[in-house]
Design an enzyme around this catalytic site. Structure first.
Site, PDB file in Angstrom:
ATOM      1  N   ARG A 129       0.697  -1.300   0.043  1.00 48.13           N
ATOM      2  CA  ARG A 129       0.042  -0.064   0.174  1.00 48.13           C
ATOM      3  C   ARG A 129       0.684   1.217   0.071  1.00 48.13           C
ATOM      4  NH1 ARG A 129      -5.231  -0.961   3.994  1.00 48.13           N
ATOM      5  NH2 ARG A 129      -6.115  -2.800   2.702  1.00 48.13           N
TER       6      ARG A 129
ATOM      7  N   ASP B 112     -14.987   9.666  10.223  1.00 43.98           N
ATOM      8  CA  ASP B 112     -13.992   8.727   9.805  1.00 43.98           C
ATOM      9  C   ASP B 112     -12.675   9.257  10.104  1.00 43.98           C
ATOM     10  OD1 ASP B 112     -14.185   5.582   8.228  1.00 43.98           O
ATOM     11  OD2 ASP B 112     -12.278   6.857   8.135  1.00 43.98           O
TER      12      ASP B 112
HETATM   13  C1  LIG Z   1     -14.257  -1.639   7.496  1.00 46.66           C
HETATM   14  S1  LIG Z   1     -14.807   0.166   7.632  1.00 46.66           S
HETATM   15  C2  LIG Z   1     -16.322   0.011   8.644  1.00 46.66           C
HETATM   16  C3  LIG Z   1     -17.421   0.924   7.818  1.00 46.66           C
HETATM   17  C4  LIG Z   1     -18.701   0.826   8.382  1.00 46.66           C
HETATM   18  N1  LIG Z   1     -18.862   1.282   9.671  1.00 46.66           N
HETATM   19  C5  LIG Z   1     -19.183  -0.520   8.059  1.00 46.66           C
HETATM   20  O1  LIG Z   1     -19.507  -1.503   8.918  1.00 46.66           O
HETATM   21  O2  LIG Z   1     -19.573  -0.835   6.692  1.00 46.66           O
HETATM   22  C6  LIG Z   1     -13.562   0.776   8.988  1.00 46.66           C
HETATM   23  C7  LIG Z   1     -13.394   2.361   8.752  1.00 46.66           C
HETATM   24  O3  LIG Z   1     -12.979   2.612  10.319  1.00 46.66           O
HETATM   25  C8  LIG Z   1     -12.039   3.776   9.720  1.00 46.66           C
HETATM   26  N2  LIG Z   1     -11.162   4.000  10.984  1.00 46.66           N
HETATM   27  C9  LIG Z   1      -9.973   3.077  11.347  1.00 46.66           C
HETATM   28  N3  LIG Z   1      -9.297   3.685  12.356  1.00 46.66           N
HETATM   29  C10 LIG Z   1     -10.130   4.944  13.013  1.00 46.66           C
HETATM   30  C11 LIG Z   1     -10.123   5.757  14.054  1.00 46.66           C
HETATM   31  N4  LIG Z   1      -9.236   5.932  14.938  1.00 46.66           N
HETATM   32  N5  LIG Z   1     -11.030   6.699  13.817  1.00 46.66           N
HETATM   33  C12 LIG Z   1     -11.787   6.875  12.955  1.00 46.66           C
HETATM   34  N6  LIG Z   1     -12.120   5.907  11.912  1.00 46.66           N
HETATM   35  C13 LIG Z   1     -11.393   5.025  11.922  1.00 46.66           C
HETATM   36  C14 LIG Z   1     -11.214   3.422   8.530  1.00 46.66           C
HETATM   37  O4  LIG Z   1     -10.764   4.515   7.820  1.00 46.66           O
HETATM   38  C15 LIG Z   1     -12.369   2.815   7.959  1.00 46.66           C
HETATM   39  O5  LIG Z   1     -13.065   3.671   7.112  1.00 46.66           O
END
Ligand SMILES: C[S@@+](CC[C@H](N)C(=O)[O-])C[C@H]1O[C@@H](n2cnc3c(N)ncnc32)[C@H](O)[C@@H]1O
Length: 291
Positions: A62, A162
């Site tokens: 990445r 996010d």
């Molecule tokens: C797998 S996605 C889940 C999206 C949605 N909630 C769902 O269940 O379909 C996880 C998201 O968490 C975000 N994320 C990871 N660490 C984070 C943090 N410390 N604060 C806010 N968002 C975070 C990532 O950028 C990503 O977009």
């Protein structure tokens, strides 16, 4: 004579042409263990994300494009760049987060919202839902579709947040390629989406009337939270899987300060708040209530 010169020119041109088409690969750097450990520490201290050594190839893959972008010869040099540039840290966070999501993901949660929260709820103050870690917006727009159907013109709003600015850009546009329609029933498509035409051919767009109800903000759940007010429902789905126990505990306790008494806290089906939050009632697997 002239003929031979032409042939030589042509051969030279061909060689030059070949060099143009296949430039030397700038980035054949490999990520060694100590460099990987620095990226592990960086993403953990910034986002709370825990990456085991099984993620080494993924991290190298990445970030490789950033080494190429900056013309750097090693991951160590890229790490030094991160220590000088907050913008580049954001780019690296964008690349190292996993953003998979889709409309009506884990549909039982939306059934619960309809049947157990919205139907019995007496009208009154504005109804507020937070999709924390909302990725590219499919989750908050799904929530908006459900709220629009049940609360119509009443006062309600959704916050989507996010850590990744890249996914939030997509979320704000509300524009998705057609293949992301998966999960959207034809009735929801007709009521809340517009088919792209012209330059947006092959895409669909969330209806502006629905988009106006959803606000997006960059919020890092691994830091103290901004003043976002209180919510009736918080969705924190499919992000805790990336956190260690102590990080989960801290994130959940921060979010619970933003949940109204009687409000619901919903996590992903493969996640649980067992042992992480005292005083929450378990209503169903992955669904909790603040008494
Ligand atoms: C797998 S996605 C889940 C999206 C949605 N909630 C769902 O269940 O379909 C996880 C998201 O968490 C975000 N994320 C990871 N660490 C984070 C943090 N410390 N604060 C806010 N968002 C975070 C990532 O950028 C990503 O977009």
């Amino acid at each position: 004579m002239a003929q031979r010169a032409d042939t030589r020119d042509l051969a030279r041109a061909n060689v030059a042409g070949r060099r143009k088409r296949f430039p030397p690969i700038m980035n054949d750097a490999s990520l060694n263990d100590s460099e990987f450990a620095r990226f592990q520490q960086m993403i953990f201290s910034t986002a709370g994300i825990s990456m085991t050594s099984a993620k080494k190839t993924l991290v190298a893959g990445r970030l490789a494009k950033r080494l190429k972008h900056h013309g750097l010869g090693s991951y160590g040099e890229y790490f030094q760049l991160l220590s000088r540039s907050r913008e580049e840290v954001q780019v690296a966070v964008d690349l190292l987060t996993t953003n998979e999501t889709y409309f009506f993901r884990e549909p039982k949660h939306f059934d619960f919202l309809r049947e157990r929260i919205l139907l019995p709820r007496p009208p009154g103050r504005p109804f507020r839902v937070w999709s924390a870690a909302c990725s590219s917006g499919e989750e908050p727009y799904t929530l908006a579709m459900v709220l629009a159907e049940h609360l119509g013109e009443a006062a309600w709003e959704i916050l989507g947040s996010d850590i990744s600015t890249r996914v939030l850009e997509t979320a704000r546009t509300g524009l998705y390629p057609m293949e992301r329609m998966r999960g959207l029933a034809p009735a929801a498509l007709r009521a809340h989406c517009l088919k792209g035409v012209g330059s947006q051919e092959g895409c669909f767009m969330i209806d502006p009337a629905l988009r106006r109800r959803v606000r997006f903000s960059q919020i890092n759940l691994n830091e103290s939270l901004p003043d976002v007010g209180e919510f009736d429902v918080i969705f924190l789905r499919n992000v805790m899987i990336y956190f260690q126990t102590e990080t989960k505990r801290q994130v959940v306790s921060r979010l619970l300060t933003k949940l109204r008494t009687g409000g619901f806290f919903i996590v992903g089906h493969s996640e649980s708040l067992n042992g992480l939050a005292q005083g929450l009632e378990t209503v169903a697997p992955s669904i909790y209530r603040k008494p």
